[in-house]
Design a protein around this motif. Structure first.
Motif, PDB file in Angstrom:
ATOM      1  N   PRO A  36      19.648  43.383  89.694  1.00 48.96           N
ATOM      2  CA  PRO A  36      20.747  43.654  88.769  1.00 48.96           C
ATOM      3  C   PRO A  36      21.144  42.415  87.970  1.00 48.96           C
ATOM      4  N   HIS A  37      21.720  42.671  86.793  1.00 49.25           N
ATOM      5  CA  HIS A  37      22.297  41.613  85.962  1.00 49.25           C
ATOM      6  C   HIS A  37      23.707  42.046  85.575  1.00 49.25           C
ATOM      7  N   VAL A  38      24.664  41.167  85.816  1.00 55.31           N
ATOM      8  CA  VAL A  38      26.053  41.455  85.490  1.00 55.31           C
ATOM      9  C   VAL A  38      26.301  41.037  84.042  1.00 55.31           C
ATOM     10  N   LEU A  39      26.771  41.993  83.246  1.00 55.93           N
ATOM     11  CA  LEU A  39      27.001  41.749  81.818  1.00 55.93           C
ATOM     12  C   LEU A  39      28.476  41.876  81.491  1.00 55.93           C
ATOM     13  N   GLN A  40      28.936  40.984  80.665  1.00 53.05           N
ATOM     14  CA  GLN A  40      30.238  41.100  80.016  1.00 53.05           C
ATOM     15  C   GLN A  40      29.934  41.040  78.533  1.00 53.05           C
ATOM     16  N   GLN A  41      30.474  41.992  77.782  1.00 48.71           N
ATOM     17  CA  GLN A  41      30.201  41.982  76.352  1.00 48.71           C
ATOM     18  C   GLN A  41      31.405  42.483  75.587  1.00 48.71           C
ATOM     19  N   ALA A  42      31.497  41.995  74.347  1.00 49.22           N
ATOM     20  CA  ALA A  42      32.605  42.372  73.475  1.00 49.22           C
ATOM     21  C   ALA A  42      32.119  42.330  72.037  1.00 49.22           C
ATOM     22  N   TYR A  43      32.917  42.916  71.169  1.00 51.40           N
ATOM     23  CA  TYR A  43      32.577  43.025  69.744  1.00 51.40           C
ATOM     24  C   TYR A  43      33.566  42.219  68.937  1.00 51.40           C
ATOM     25  N   LEU A  44      33.055  41.567  67.883  1.00 44.02           N
ATOM     26  CA  LEU A  44      33.839  40.593  67.138  1.00 44.02           C
ATOM     27  C   LEU A  44      34.184  41.052  65.731  1.00 44.02           C
ATOM     28  N   CYS A  45      34.138  42.349  65.466  1.00 47.34           N
ATOM     29  CA  CYS A  45      34.457  42.828  64.126  1.00 47.34           C
ATOM     30  C   CYS A  45      35.180  44.163  64.226  1.00 47.34           C
ATOM     31  N   ARG A  46      35.753  44.566  63.097  1.00 49.50           N
ATOM     32  CA  ARG A  46      36.454  45.849  63.058  1.00 49.50           C
ATOM     33  C   ARG A  46      35.470  46.989  63.165  1.00 49.50           C
ATOM     34  N   ARG A  47      35.984  48.138  63.512  1.00 49.61           N
ATOM     35  CA  ARG A  47      35.184  49.332  63.787  1.00 49.61           C
ATOM     36  C   ARG A  47      34.298  49.750  62.612  1.00 49.61           C
ATOM     37  N   ASP A  48      34.729  49.566  61.361  1.00 48.58           N
ATOM     38  CA  ASP A  48      33.973  50.057  60.211  1.00 48.58           C
ATOM     39  C   ASP A  48      32.924  49.070  59.709  1.00 48.58           C
ATOM     40  N   GLN A  49      32.735  47.967  60.410  1.00 48.05           N
ATOM     41  CA  GLN A  49      31.755  46.975  59.995  1.00 48.05           C
ATOM     42  C   GLN A  49      30.518  47.042  60.886  1.00 48.05           C
ATOM     43  N   ASN A  50      29.450  46.357  60.479  1.00 47.40           N
ATOM     44  CA  ASN A  50      28.275  46.267  61.334  1.00 47.40           C
ATOM     45  C   ASN A  50      28.665  45.517  62.605  1.00 47.40           C
ATOM     46  N   PRO A  51      28.235  46.018  63.765  1.00 48.81           N
ATOM     47  CA  PRO A  51      28.671  45.391  65.014  1.00 48.81           C
ATOM     48  C   PRO A  51      28.094  44.000  65.226  1.00 48.81           C
ATOM     49  N   ILE A  52      28.961  43.098  65.653  1.00 50.78           N
ATOM     50  CA  ILE A  52      28.560  41.767  66.099  1.00 50.78           C
ATOM     51  C   ILE A  52      28.994  41.685  67.553  1.00 50.78           C
ATOM     52  N   ARG A  53      28.007  41.581  68.439  1.00 48.92           N
ATOM     53  CA  ARG A  53      28.287  41.612  69.875  1.00 48.92           C
ATOM     54  C   ARG A  53      27.991  40.262  70.496  1.00 48.92           C
TER      55      ARG A  53
END
Length: 163
Positions: free
Chosen positions: A24-41
């Motif tokens: 297993p690999h433990v991941l924490q992830q989040a997004y750095l832009c508003r919902r209507d933009q291309n996702p930056i993770r």
């Protein structure tokens, strides 16, 4: 590095996949832009490596994806700027019928949710589906990590693989 991502996503019916699971690999992830933009993770992996990913939607299942390794400390700082909640999950690589599946077991706000996804070489590919899969949720926005990061919570019915 540029890549094209073509994937299908499913709810997971039971734990029988675990007999074929890798480490297993433990991941924490989040997004750095508003919902209507291309996702930056930003993603922190096992607390010891990190990646920044930018995705561009294209018609169909395919998405253009650019992914870069970044320093762990910078990833930790970027997580503090998340536009929504930080998604916590443990990812397992599971081999089935010669194909590699990613099975994500969610923690935190989405504890109890388990999703499996497979990356394919083309949209026409028809992989054999393991018995431990539940219903397909490809394209269902509420099951995208980005939507989950932005949402308050999935309803209990949404987490139920039989529902």
């Amino acid at each position: 590095m540029k890549a094209t991502e073509i994937e299908r996503k499913f709810l997971v019916r039971n734990d029988s996949w675990r007999v074929c699971a890798g480490d297993p690999h433990v991941l924490q992830q989040a997004y750095l832009c508003r919902r209507d933009q291309n996702p930056i993770r930003v993603r922190l992996i096992d607390g010891c490596s990190a990646r920044l990913t930018i995705k561009f939607r294209t018609p169909g299942l395919a998405r253009e994806e650019y992914e870069y390794e970044i320093p762990v400390e910078e990833a930790r700082e970027l997580l503090l700027h998340a536009g929504g909640r930080i998604i916590e999950k443990t990812r397992y690589r599971v081999l089935y019928d010669g194909k590699s599946w990613d099975v994500d077991v969610f923690a935190g706000a989405y504890e109890g949710l388990t999703l499996a996804e497979i990356e394919m070489a083309s949209e026409d590919e028809q992989p054999n589906l393991p018995q431990w899969l539940g219903r397909e949720v490809t394209g269902k926005k509420r099951y995208s990590n980005r939507a989950m990061a932005a949402a308050l919570r999935l309803s209990p019915a949404a987490q139920d693989p039989a529902g």
